[in-house]
Design an enzyme around this catalytic site. Structure first.
Site, short mmCIF file in Angstrom:
data_model
loop_
_atom_site.label_atom_id
_atom_site.label_comp_id
_atom_site.label_asym_id
_atom_site.label_seq_id
_atom_site.Cartn_x
_atom_site.Cartn_y
_atom_site.Cartn_z
N GLY A 102 -51.10 -7.95 -24.67
CA GLY A 102 -50.80 -6.57 -25.04
C GLY A 102 -49.73 -6.52 -26.13
N ASP A 126 -49.97 -15.86 -17.51
CA ASP A 126 -51.44 -15.97 -17.39
C ASP A 126 -52.04 -17.03 -18.32
OD1 ASP A 126 -51.38 -13.96 -15.55
OD2 ASP A 126 -51.93 -12.37 -16.95
N GLY A 169 -52.52 -12.94 -11.49
CA GLY A 169 -53.66 -13.09 -12.39
C GLY A 169 -54.61 -11.93 -12.18
N HIS A 248 -44.36 -11.37 -7.64
CA HIS A 248 -43.55 -11.52 -8.86
C HIS A 248 -42.58 -12.70 -8.83
CE1 HIS A 248 -45.24 -7.58 -9.75
NE2 HIS A 248 -44.88 -7.79 -11.01
O1 F6P Z 1 -49.90 -10.41 -17.37
C1 F6P Z 1 -48.92 -10.99 -16.60
C2 F6P Z 1 -48.96 -10.45 -15.18
O2 F6P Z 1 -47.92 -11.04 -14.45
C3 F6P Z 1 -50.30 -10.62 -14.45
O3 F6P Z 1 -50.52 -11.91 -13.92
C4 F6P Z 1 -50.17 -9.57 -13.40
O4 F6P Z 1 -51.42 -9.16 -12.93
C5 F6P Z 1 -49.47 -8.46 -14.12
O5 F6P Z 1 -48.73 -9.05 -15.16
C6 F6P Z 1 -48.57 -7.65 -13.25
O6 F6P Z 1 -48.02 -6.63 -14.00
P1 F6P Z 1 -46.82 -5.71 -13.47
O7 F6P Z 1 -45.59 -6.55 -13.40
O8 F6P Z 1 -46.70 -4.61 -14.46
O9 F6P Z 1 -47.22 -5.24 -12.11
#
Ligand code: F6P
Length: 317
Positions: A102, A126, A169, A248
Site C-alpha cells: 500500500g 508479509d 497474513g 501483532h
Molecule cells: O500487511 C501486514 C499485516 O501485518 C498483515 O499480515 C496483517 O493481515 C495486517 O497487516 C494487519 O493489519 P492491521 O495492523 O491494520 O490490523
C-alpha cells in the site's frame, strides 16, 4: 538535493532503517524531514526534522519512531493534493517511503501523477513485494512466530494434543509456510491454496491409528481462523484441540541481525539513489545483491512459491 522527506509503516527494522537514512543523508549534507503518522501526516503536514543525534539508540527497537496510520483519504485526489502541499511547503526535494504494498503504491502515485521524486524501501512482514527476496521485518516476524511455535510444541508433545496456531497474513501465506517448514509442523493453511479440512482430518485419524500423538497446524489469518479450524477438527475427529492466535507480536519486537543489516543497506542505498536522481523505484535485494526495481513492478502480485513449500512440508512431516 537539500531536503528529503521520509515516511514509514511499522515493522521490525524500520527504526534501524530511519537511522541509516538520516546518517547517510547527513554525510552528504542533506536534511531529512520525518513525516509523522505516514500518509496521514503527509496530508496533515505533521513533520519533524531528524538529526544525526535524534536517531541515536533506536537501532534495536521495534515499531517506528515516526508513528504510522492507515490513511484512506490518501486514496482520494483531495488527500493527494493535501500531501502535495506538505511536500511543497516543507521544500522537500524527494520522498523516501518505507513500507509494504500500500505504501509503495502511494509512492508510485505521487511520482506518476504529480512528478514527486520517490524511492521506496520494502518493509512488510508479509514479504509480498514482487522482485524482492526479503522485505524489512520479514525475518524478525518469522523468527518471532517460530519461537512461539517451538514453545507450543513442548506442550503439544507432552500432552499429546492437536494445536492450531494462527499467524499473520491477510492475503498471503509467507509467514505460515516458512514457520510451518522451520517448525516441523504437520499442516499449513494459506490464502493461496484451497482448504480441504476433511482430507486433513482423514490424515490426522490415519496418523493417530499409526501411533502419531501430536500435531501442530499453522493457519494464515486471512484464510481460516484458528478457532474455526480447531472446532472443525474436533467435530470431525473427536480429538481434543487447542488454538493460539499469535497476532501483532509478529510485527513488533527487536529486529534480528539480518533485518538490522538489511535496514542499513536499504536505507543507505535509498539515499544514494534519490541523491543520484533516481525515482519511481524501490531498493531491492536479489541473491544477496542490492539493486533498484521500478515501483510499478514491485507492486505487482508476487509468486510466493506456495506449492514447492507445501510439498516440502508434507514430505518432511
Ligand atoms: O500487511 C501486514 C499485516 O501485518 C498483515 O499480515 C496483517 O493481515 C495486517 O497487516 C494487519 O493489519 P492491521 O495492523 O491494520 O490490523
Amino acid at each position: 538535493m537539500k531536503r528529503i522527506g521520509i515516511l514509514t509503516r511499522d515493522c521490525a527494522g524500520i527504526n534501524a532503517c530511519i537511522r541509516a537514512i538520516v546518517r547517510t543523508a547527513d554525510s552528504y549534507g542533506i536534511e531529512i524531514v520525518g513525516i509523522i503518522r505516514g500518509y496521514e501526516g503527509l496530508m496533515n503536514s505533521e513533520t519533524t526534522v531528524l538529526t544525526h543525534r535524534s536517531v541515536s539508540g533506536i537501532i534495536n527497537s521495534g515499531g517506528t519512531i515516526l508513528k504510522t496510520a492507515r490513511a484512506k483519504r490518501f486514496l482520494t485526489e483531495e488527500g493527494q493534493l493535501d500531501a502535495l502541499k506538505t511536500i511543497k511547503n516543507n521544500q522537500l526535494d524527494g520522498l523516501i517511503v518505507v513500507g509494504g504494498n500500500g505504501s509503495l503504491t502511494g509512492a508510485h502515485v505521487l511520482c506518476e501523477k504529480y512528478g514527486i521524486k520517490v524511492i521506496g524501501v520494502p518493509a512488510t512482514i508479509d514479504n509480498d513485494i514482487n522482485g524482492v527476496d526479503s522485505a524489512l521485518g520479514t525475518d524478525t516476524a518469522v523468527n518471532v512466530a517460530l519461537d512461539a511455535i517451538d514453545k507450543i510444541r513442548d506442550t503439544a508433545t507432552s500432552l499429546e494434543r492437536i494445536f492450531v496456531v494462527e499467524v499473520m497474513g491477510r492475503d498471503c501465506g509467507y509467514i505460515a509456510l516458512r514457520v510451518a517448514l522451520a517448525g516441523g509442523c504437520e499442516e499449513v493453511i494459506v490464502p493461496e491454496k484451497n482448504l480441504d479440512i476433511e482430507g486433513m482430518c482423514e490424515e490426522i485419524t490415519e496418523g493417530n491409528a499409526r501411533g502419531k500423538i501430536s500435531w501442530i497446524i499453522i493457519t494464515a489469518e486471512g484464510k481460516a481462523k484458528a478457532q474455526d479450524v480447531a472446532a472443525k477438527i474436533t467435530q470431525i475427529t473427536e480429538f481434543e484441540t487447542r488454538e493460539t492466535v499469535l497476532g501483532h507480536i509478529q510485527r513488533g519486537g527487536r529486529p534480528t541481525a539480518f533485518d538490522r543489516i538489511l535496514a542499513a543497506r536499504y536505507g543507505n542505498k535509498a539515499v544514494e539513489a534519490i541523491k543520484d536522481g533516481e525515482s519511481d523505484k524501490c531498493v531491492s535485494l536479489k541473491n544477496g545483491n542490492l539493486f533498484l526495481l521500478p515501483l510499478e513492478d514491485a507492486i505487482k502480485s508476487k509468486d510466493m512459491e506456495v506449492e514447492s513449500y507445501y510439498r516440502l512440508i508434507k514430505i518432511l512431516t
